[in-house]
Design an enzyme around this catalytic site. Structure first.
Site, PDB file in Angstrom:
ATOM      1  N   GLY A 173     -10.609  -5.942 -10.157  1.00 11.97           N
ATOM      2  CA  GLY A 173     -11.829  -6.939 -10.149  1.00 11.97           C
ATOM      3  C   GLY A 173     -11.955  -7.348  -9.338  1.00 11.97           C
ATOM      4  O   GLY A 173     -13.057  -8.607  -8.915  1.00 11.97           O
ATOM      5  N   ALA A 174     -12.147  -6.513  -7.961  1.00 15.66           N
ATOM      6  CA  ALA A 174     -12.298  -6.813  -6.751  1.00 15.66           C
ATOM      7  C   ALA A 174     -14.390  -6.611  -7.033  1.00 15.66           C
ATOM      8  O   ALA A 174     -14.430  -6.406  -7.882  1.00 15.66           O
ATOM      9  CB  ALA A 174     -11.734  -6.276  -5.671  1.00 15.66           C
ATOM     10  N   ARG A 229     -11.210 -17.705   0.878  1.00 15.51           N
ATOM     11  CA  ARG A 229     -11.301 -17.099   1.655  1.00 15.51           C
ATOM     12  C   ARG A 229     -11.883 -15.584   1.640  1.00 15.51           C
ATOM     13  O   ARG A 229     -12.066 -15.100   0.735  1.00 15.51           O
ATOM     14  CB  ARG A 229     -10.265 -16.369   2.676  1.00 15.51           C
ATOM     15  CG  ARG A 229     -10.134 -17.666   3.760  1.00 15.51           C
ATOM     16  CD  ARG A 229      -8.284 -16.376   3.761  1.00 15.51           C
ATOM     17  NE  ARG A 229      -8.005 -18.491   4.940  1.00 15.51           N
ATOM     18  CZ  ARG A 229      -6.608 -18.401   5.314  1.00 15.51           C
ATOM     19  NH1 ARG A 229      -6.231 -17.781   4.384  1.00 15.51           N
ATOM     20  NH2 ARG A 229      -6.459 -19.437   5.614  1.00 15.51           N
ATOM     21  N   ASP A 263      -3.342   9.905  -3.481  1.00 17.21           N
ATOM     22  CA  ASP A 263      -4.672   9.860  -3.143  1.00 17.21           C
ATOM     23  C   ASP A 263      -5.600  10.528  -4.209  1.00 17.21           C
ATOM     24  O   ASP A 263      -6.283  10.542  -4.075  1.00 17.21           O
ATOM     25  CB  ASP A 263      -4.388  11.127  -2.257  1.00 17.21           C
ATOM     26  CG  ASP A 263      -3.758  10.561  -1.191  1.00 17.21           C
ATOM     27  OD1 ASP A 263      -3.815   9.596  -0.905  1.00 17.21           O
ATOM     28  OD2 ASP A 263      -3.528  11.003   0.414  1.00 17.21           O
ATOM     29  N   GLU A 323      -9.579   4.414   2.934  1.00 14.11           N
ATOM     30  CA  GLU A 323      -9.218   4.212   3.728  1.00 14.11           C
ATOM     31  C   GLU A 323      -9.735   5.759   5.218  1.00 14.11           C
ATOM     32  O   GLU A 323     -10.117   5.327   6.272  1.00 14.11           O
ATOM     33  CB  GLU A 323      -7.367   5.485   3.849  1.00 14.11           C
ATOM     34  CG  GLU A 323      -6.880   5.928   5.380  1.00 14.11           C
ATOM     35  CD  GLU A 323      -5.847   7.039   4.887  1.00 14.11           C
ATOM     36  OE1 GLU A 323      -5.434   6.836   3.911  1.00 14.11           O
ATOM     37  OE2 GLU A 323      -5.179   7.352   5.992  1.00 14.11           O
ATOM     38  N   VAL A 375      15.792  20.392 -12.857  1.00 14.08           N
ATOM     39  CA  VAL A 375      17.041  20.049 -13.020  1.00 14.08           C
ATOM     40  C   VAL A 375      17.433  20.646 -14.157  1.00 14.08           C
ATOM     41  O   VAL A 375      18.147  21.510 -14.564  1.00 14.08           O
ATOM     42  CB  VAL A 375      17.853  19.446 -11.657  1.00 14.08           C
ATOM     43  CG1 VAL A 375      19.382  19.757 -12.286  1.00 14.08           C
ATOM     44  CG2 VAL A 375      17.275  19.996 -10.409  1.00 14.08           C
ATOM     45  N   ARG A 376      17.404  19.616 -15.210  1.00 12.16           N
ATOM     46  CA  ARG A 376      17.714  18.781 -16.277  1.00 12.16           C
ATOM     47  C   ARG A 376      17.837  19.998 -16.854  1.00 12.16           C
ATOM     48  O   ARG A 376      17.894  20.830 -17.864  1.00 12.16           O
ATOM     49  CB  ARG A 376      17.512  17.596 -16.412  1.00 12.16           C
ATOM     50  CG  ARG A 376      18.275  16.456 -15.776  1.00 12.16           C
ATOM     51  CD  ARG A 376      19.994  16.267 -16.328  1.00 12.16           C
ATOM     52  NE  ARG A 376      20.035  14.887 -15.687  1.00 12.16           N
ATOM     53  CZ  ARG A 376      20.634  14.068 -15.594  1.00 12.16           C
ATOM     54  NH1 ARG A 376      20.426  14.210 -16.721  1.00 12.16           N
ATOM     55  NH2 ARG A 376      21.712  13.639 -14.781  1.00 12.16           N
ATOM     56  N   SER A 384       0.189  19.750   0.053  1.00 14.44           N
ATOM     57  CA  SER A 384       1.334  20.967   0.332  1.00 14.44           C
ATOM     58  C   SER A 384       0.678  22.151  -0.905  1.00 14.44           C
ATOM     59  O   SER A 384       1.274  23.332  -0.846  1.00 14.44           O
ATOM     60  CB  SER A 384       1.694  20.010  -0.888  1.00 14.44           C
ATOM     61  OG  SER A 384       2.897  19.426  -0.063  1.00 14.44           O
TER      62      SER A 384
HETATM   63  O1  F6P Z   1      -1.799  11.958   1.092  1.00  9.49           O
HETATM   64  C1  F6P Z   1      -1.068  10.796   1.368  1.00  9.49           C
HETATM   65  C2  F6P Z   1      -1.022   9.380   2.076  1.00  9.49           C
HETATM   66  O2  F6P Z   1      -0.059   8.856   1.561  1.00  9.49           O
HETATM   67  C3  F6P Z   1      -2.740   9.145   2.569  1.00  9.49           C
HETATM   68  O3  F6P Z   1      -3.521   8.262   1.252  1.00  9.49           O
HETATM   69  C4  F6P Z   1      -2.522   8.794   3.954  1.00  9.49           C
HETATM   70  O4  F6P Z   1      -3.423   9.100   5.074  1.00  9.49           O
HETATM   71  C5  F6P Z   1      -0.999   9.355   3.977  1.00  9.49           C
HETATM   72  O5  F6P Z   1      -0.005   9.931   3.002  1.00  9.49           O
HETATM   73  C6  F6P Z   1      -0.176   8.774   4.964  1.00  9.49           C
HETATM   74  O6  F6P Z   1       0.562  10.003   5.543  1.00  9.49           O
HETATM   75  P1  F6P Z   1       2.209   8.980   7.398  1.00  9.49           P
HETATM   76  O7  F6P Z   1       3.028   8.523   5.870  1.00  9.49           O
HETATM   77  O8  F6P Z   1       2.553  10.347   7.313  1.00  9.49           O
HETATM   78  O9  F6P Z   1       1.647   8.280   7.899  1.00  9.49           O
END
Ligand code: F6P
Length: 335
Positions: A194-195, A171, A135, A227, A23-24, A107
């Site tokens: 550092g996992a 733990r 991601d 995930e 926009v700017r 997208s």
């Molecule tokens: O694509 C981004 C993201 O945050 C992913 O990491 C995740 O799987 C998904 O969106 C979660 O989507 P929603 O917000 O629809 O649950």
């Protein structure tokens, strides 16, 4: 001219900086241009939901999380020609010259499908896309997504917090990270904090090895699970507990999901700068009538060749100058 801006997919931090810079930059470079915000992302493009944006409507939003325009996913858009046709028609009917998109994997696919429809129907709108996703799963060999570093910051902080309890209580923590089918967020946050281990999508995990690793540690153990890995945290926990039972040892295991906390909140400075820079570049290119395309942000994991020390130390041979003119123009365009 008429420009439109749309944020799609997940609401990664940095999207507001992108909107603001579009926009700017536009209104500073050519105040006669109209800028339209597409409300609720792809849904708004199908529903013809546009709102005029002026400089004031994007004031003070650069670091805010989420997106002021909203984002509602329409997964069918990438494949449904009727929806694509509707979106293309709305762009045509609103006389949009350029649509600027900041969004993730889905997208960019939707933008591509609509762009194909636009070309087939001889519509003049061009679509310029930037990667916006925690991601980091869009063309990531060319650059890292806007929002990735913000999500990394949040993840890093959460992993540090978890470490306190893990350490005090001796733990083991199994910690889930978002990222869809990409392990970037899990991996980089694991490196930063550092996992002890990061379980990646598709990995054939050697649980006996993992159990031994846990046993050999003294206090805290944080295992990050991306995930896209095909087992839930409670299943992994059960597997490890069964192994410990057989070995006759006790290890307290807890599970925690970082998920939506990773995606929200204030944008990292690097994301604000990258989003603004890409948006500014897009606007400049639009005035040069470029064709539709995808703009990457900076690299993550980019490893340039080292520069010989004698060159780095010699100000006459390496760049030790002031700020390049293009960056000064960029700063001026965002006022
Ligand atoms: O694509 C981004 C993201 O945050 C992913 O990491 C995740 O799987 C998904 O969106 C979660 O989507 P929603 O917000 O629809 O649950």
């Amino acid at each position: 001219m008429n420009f439109a801006v749309l944020t799609g997919g997940g609401d990664s931090s940095g999207m507001n900086a992108f909107i603001r810079a579009i926009v700017r930059s536009t209104l500073n470079m050519r105040p006669e241009t109209s800028v339209w915000g597409v409300l609720d992302g792809w849904k708004g493009l199908i529903d013809n939901d546009f709102r005029n944006l002026d400089k004031g409507s994007v004031a003070g939003i650069a670091s805010a999380g989420g997106t002021i325009l909203g984002t509602v996913r329409v997964p069918e858009l990438a494949t449904d020609p009727i929806l694509q046709e509707t979106a293309a028609r709305n762009l045509h009917d609103n006389r949009i010259d350029y649509l600027f998109v900041c969004g993730g994997n889905g997208s960019i696919k939707a933008a591509h499908s609509i762009n194909t429809m636009i070309k087939a129907e001889n519509i003049k709108t061009k679509i310029l896309c930037a990667p916006g996703s925690i991601d980091n799963d869009v063309c990531n060999e060319h650059g890292s997504s806007i929002g990735f570093y913000s999500a990394l910051d949040k993840s890093h902080e959460m992993l540090e917090w978890i470490k306190d309890t893990a350490s005090s209580h001796r733990r083991v923590y199994l910690i889930k990270s978002m990222g869809r089918d990409s392990a970037y967020l899990a991996f980089y946050s694991g490196i930063a904090a550092g996992a002890e281990y990061v379980v990646c999508p598709g990995e054939n995990v050697d649980y006996e090895y993992l159990a031994t690793m846990i046993e050999e540690r003294d206090r805290d153990t944080r295992i990050i699970v991306a995930e896209g890995y095909d087992q839930e945290l409670h299943t992994i926990r059960k597997t490890l507990e069964d192994i410990f039972k057989k070995r006759n040892v006790i290890h307290e295991i807890r599970t925690v999901d970082m998920s939506y906390f990773q995606r929200g909140g204030k944008a990292a400075v690097s994301d604000i700068i990258r989003a603004s820079w890409v948006a500014y570049r897009m606007v400049k290119d639009a005035y040069d009538h470029v064709d539709s395309g995808f703009y990457t942000a900076f690299y993550t994991g980019h490893s340039p060749e080292p520069i010989p020390l004698h060159l780095a130390a010699d100000d006459n041979k390496t760049n030790h100058e002031g700020i390049p003119q293009d960056i000064i123009n960029f700063a001026l365009a965002l006022r």
